[in-house]
Scaffold this active site. Structure first.
Site, PDB file in Angstrom:
ATOM      1  N   SER A   1       1.050  -1.215  -0.058  1.00 39.07           N
ATOM      2  CA  SER A   1       0.098  -0.193  -0.079  1.00 39.07           C
ATOM      3  C   SER A   1       0.816   1.172  -0.001  1.00 39.07           C
ATOM      4  O   SER A   1       1.738   1.253   0.956  1.00 39.07           O
ATOM      5  CB  SER A   1      -0.787   0.017   1.236  1.00 39.07           C
ATOM      6  OG  SER A   1      -1.446   1.296   1.392  1.00 39.07           O
TER       7      SER A   1
ATOM      8  N   LEU B   1      -8.194   3.277   2.567  1.00 37.93           N
ATOM      9  CA  LEU B   1      -8.957   1.934   2.604  1.00 37.93           C
ATOM     10  C   LEU B   1      -8.071   0.750   2.853  1.00 37.93           C
ATOM     11  O   LEU B   1      -8.377   0.004   3.730  1.00 37.93           O
ATOM     12  CB  LEU B   1      -9.638   1.797   1.271  1.00 37.93           C
ATOM     13  CG  LEU B   1     -10.658   0.557   1.020  1.00 37.93           C
ATOM     14  CD1 LEU B   1     -11.721   0.569   2.373  1.00 37.93           C
ATOM     15  CD2 LEU B   1     -11.258   0.671  -0.220  1.00 37.93           C
ATOM     16  N   GLU B   2      -6.936   0.729   2.160  1.00 35.13           N
ATOM     17  CA  GLU B   2      -5.926  -0.532   2.397  1.00 35.13           C
ATOM     18  C   GLU B   2      -5.565  -0.358   3.877  1.00 35.13           C
ATOM     19  O   GLU B   2      -5.501  -1.427   4.629  1.00 35.13           O
ATOM     20  CB  GLU B   2      -4.887  -0.286   1.361  1.00 35.13           C
ATOM     21  CG  GLU B   2      -5.420  -0.572   0.096  1.00 35.13           C
ATOM     22  CD  GLU B   2      -4.190   0.178  -0.926  1.00 35.13           C
ATOM     23  OE1 GLU B   2      -4.472  -0.157  -2.194  1.00 35.13           O
ATOM     24  OE2 GLU B   2      -3.116   0.732  -0.364  1.00 35.13           O
ATOM     25  N   LEU B   3      -5.293   0.619   4.381  1.00 32.55           N
ATOM     26  CA  LEU B   3      -4.712   0.656   5.661  1.00 32.55           C
ATOM     27  C   LEU B   3      -5.912   0.135   6.764  1.00 32.55           C
ATOM     28  O   LEU B   3      -5.499  -0.542   7.658  1.00 32.55           O
ATOM     29  CB  LEU B   3      -4.328   2.240   6.230  1.00 32.55           C
ATOM     30  CG  LEU B   3      -3.871   2.255   7.643  1.00 32.55           C
ATOM     31  CD1 LEU B   3      -2.562   1.494   7.904  1.00 32.55           C
ATOM     32  CD2 LEU B   3      -3.461   3.953   7.910  1.00 32.55           C
TER      33      LEU B   3
END
Length: 610
Positions: free
Chosen positions: A423, A494-496
């Protein structure tokens, strides 16, 4: 009785005795000068000289001697004269029983005074030294009376009382025409101040001629002077005496002697042919009128002085605490022999109240291999220091080595498809770092399967669903932290969030933070600030971190899954992954612009994911 008289007079006179050889006179024993009966008197004070022959009533008694027809005659040999002279009695110089009174004494009275007790058949004589001191020769403290004679001693128990009577007061009463008066003066222990009575406290009170101490305290210790005044034949006479008052522990306390050290039966380890010191410490309380106290060692029941063995010696020392003694005796044994191990050593203490004893023994000391023990300890310390240094310097290498030997390959325990999901912020600098550096090393050098959304996503899918799916199918989420990372509403955020939620709920995913560039804490979003506190942070340091052997890659490998497969399998896996990406590359080229636009447009992400 005659032998007893002889011994007594020898003690009084110091052993000098002679006998008159004049045949016309009765045999007369001359006992010389008494060393114990010397008299000191101040010029102008009343004084007297007592005949030493009557100092012990069991030897000579004045009344008995008078009844037996003995006469007492006084002579004197004044300083500077050679012949004895009879004493001319007068109102100033008189004889009262066995005493010669000088009321008052003057300096010219100094000399030797001889008292002779005789009858028709026997004669005994003894001399006494009288010295009349001038006022400037007497002991004097600031503001205190002058005194010639040594002070008598009075011992009083603390919290107890006692009545002090001026010495020789009764003798003055016999010569006075009326009752004498007494003035009391007190000087403290440091001799800095003399206070006449009253002493301004409630515990010391003069009752007629006596001084009553009702409650003895430490401040009351010191020297007390009493001056006796009396009248005789119309004249006023006086003399001064002193009493040294000392406090002792109350007589109601236990006075039995005790041994503080050693304990009974204590065993002392010793080495033969060496010296040893056995220490015994005891308490010896003071008992009035019976001050004799003792501490000593015995060896097999014999005192040291009885052994006749130069190897044994004893030294004693004492510490005084208001007459109670703490005594220490040390028995020194030089060149200890094997037979000394069988001896019985006993320490004993004794006073008038009782005694106490404790015995100790010696035993052979077990010899420790001191050289070998010291060398072993030194080698152990050196090895521990080396291990500490090695671990401190090479702990990453050691940890990687341990993981390679004993670590578990997670591919055999889960059904994940990717090892790492990366990410990062979608800009040219971070994207270049991820695609050219991170991806290249992780896939080509280390053999990990890497998922990059912009590369591995299929066209036509939803960004949110695809992102959550990729994160769920990965074993690690590698977050490249930079100043532009995770702005609100971005895909990186969003990925985190997906990675942190998966790590918190199931524990099947671990999040790794890679700091590409330094970031101020206040510029980070809340999720990233929390992640930096709890998660491992690997820092990229530019050119220093490019080599595969740098600390950056070692730290990153510690956080990544374990890989124990051979290099051929790793290379096969890398080629297979590269082939699959080439197949899908043509079908995704047309979507690259769409994906990039979508990534850069925060409003396209559903609100629930944000």
């Amino acid at each position: 009785m005659a032998s007893f008289i002889l011994l007594f007079l020898l003690a009084v006179t110091g052993g000098a005795v002679s006998q008159s050889n004049d045949s016309t006179e009765p045999m007369c024993y001359d006992w010389g000068e008494s060393s114990q009966a010397a008299v000191l008197v101040l010029d102008g004070e009343a004084g007297w000289v007592s005949c030493p022959l009557f100092s012990h009533p069991a030897v000579y008694n004045y009344t008995t001697a008078q009844s037996a027809g003995h006469d007492l005659v006084w002579y004197r040999l004044l300083d500077g004269h050679d012949l004895e002279q009879p004493i001319p009695y007068s109102a100033r110089v008189s004889r009262e029983r066995e005493r010669l009174w000088l009321q008052p004494a003057v300096v010219n009275d100094t000399g030797q005074y001889i008292c002779m007790l005789r009858n028709k058949s026997s004669c005994s004589r003894i001399a006494v030294r009288l010295q009349v001191l001038l006022r400037d020769q007497a002991v004097r403290s600031a503001g205190c009376p002058q005194v010639a004679m040594a002070a008598t001693e009075a011992l009083i128990g603390f919290q107890q009382g006692k009545t002090l009577t001026c010495p020789n007061l009764q003798d003055a009463s016999k010569m006075a025409d009326s009752d004498p008066t007494v003035n009391w003066t007190y000087v403290n222990q440091d001799m800095s101040r003399c206070d006449p009575y009253p002493f301004w406290d409630n515990h010391r009170e003069q009752v007629r001629t006596d001084l009553q101490i009702h409650n003895m305290l430490i401040p009351y210790e010191g020297l007390y002077f009493c001056t006796v005044w009396y009248r005789r034949r119309g004249g006023s006479l006086s003399f001064t005496r002193s009493i040294k008052v000392s406090g002792i522990y109350p007589t109601t306390l236990p006075k039995d002697p005790i041994i503080l050290h050693p304990t009974n039966g204590k065993v002392f380890p010793v080495r033969t042919n060496s010296d040893v010191h056995l220490t015994c410490r005891g308490q010896l309380p003071f008992i009035i009128d019976k001050p004799e106290r003792e501490i000593w060692w015995t060896v097999d029941g014999k005192r040291v002085e009885q052994l006749n063995d130069g190897r044994f010696s004893q030294t004693n020392s004492t510490t005084d605490d208001h007459r109670d003694l703490t005594a220490v005796t040390i028995l020194k044994i030089t060149d200890v022999q094997s037979e000394d191990l069988q001896r019985n050593f006993t320490c004993s203490v004794k006073n008038a109240r009782g005694s106490m004893a404790r015995w100790v023994q010696l035993e052979e000391e077990v010899s420790l291999p001191s050289v070998e023990l010291g060398c072993g300890l030194g080698v152990t310390l050196v090895l521990m220091l080396l291990l500490f240094v090695v671990y401190h310097v090479f702990w990453l290498e050691l940890l990687l080595l341990y993981r390679s030997w004993f670590g578990t390959d997670e591919r055999h325990t889960d059904d994940k498809e990717f090892d790492v999901y990366i990410s990062y912020a979608r800009n040219s600098e971070e994207e270049q770092f991820v695609l050219s550096t991170l991806r290249g090393v992780l896939e080509n050098e280390l053999g990990y399967s890497v998922c990059i959304f912009d590369r591995d996503s299929l066209p036509g899918g939803t960004i949110t669903d695809e992102t959550l799916s990729f994160v769920a199918r990965s074993r690690r989420l590698l977050v490249v932290v930079s100043p532009g990372y995770a702005s609100r509403g971005s895909q990186a955020l969003l990925e985190l969030k997906a990675g942190i939620d998966s790590m918190a709920l199931g524990g099947h995913l671990r999040v790794i933070l890679v700091q590409y560039r330094p970031v101020q804490r206040q510029s980070l979003v809340r999720e990233l600030r929390r992640a930096r506190v709890a998660l491992a942070l690997v820092r990229w340091k530019g050119d220093k971190s490019k080599e595969l052997t740098s600390r950056f890659w070692k730290q990153l490998r510690v956080e990544l899954p374990v890989r124990r497969a051979g290099r051929e399998q790793q290379e096969g896996s890398s080629k297979e992954a590269a082939l699959m990406r080439l197949v899908s590359q043509n079908s995704t080229n047309s979507q690259t612009g769409l994906i990039s636009n979508t990534t850069k447009t925060p409003q396209n992400i559903p609100n629930s994911a944000a």
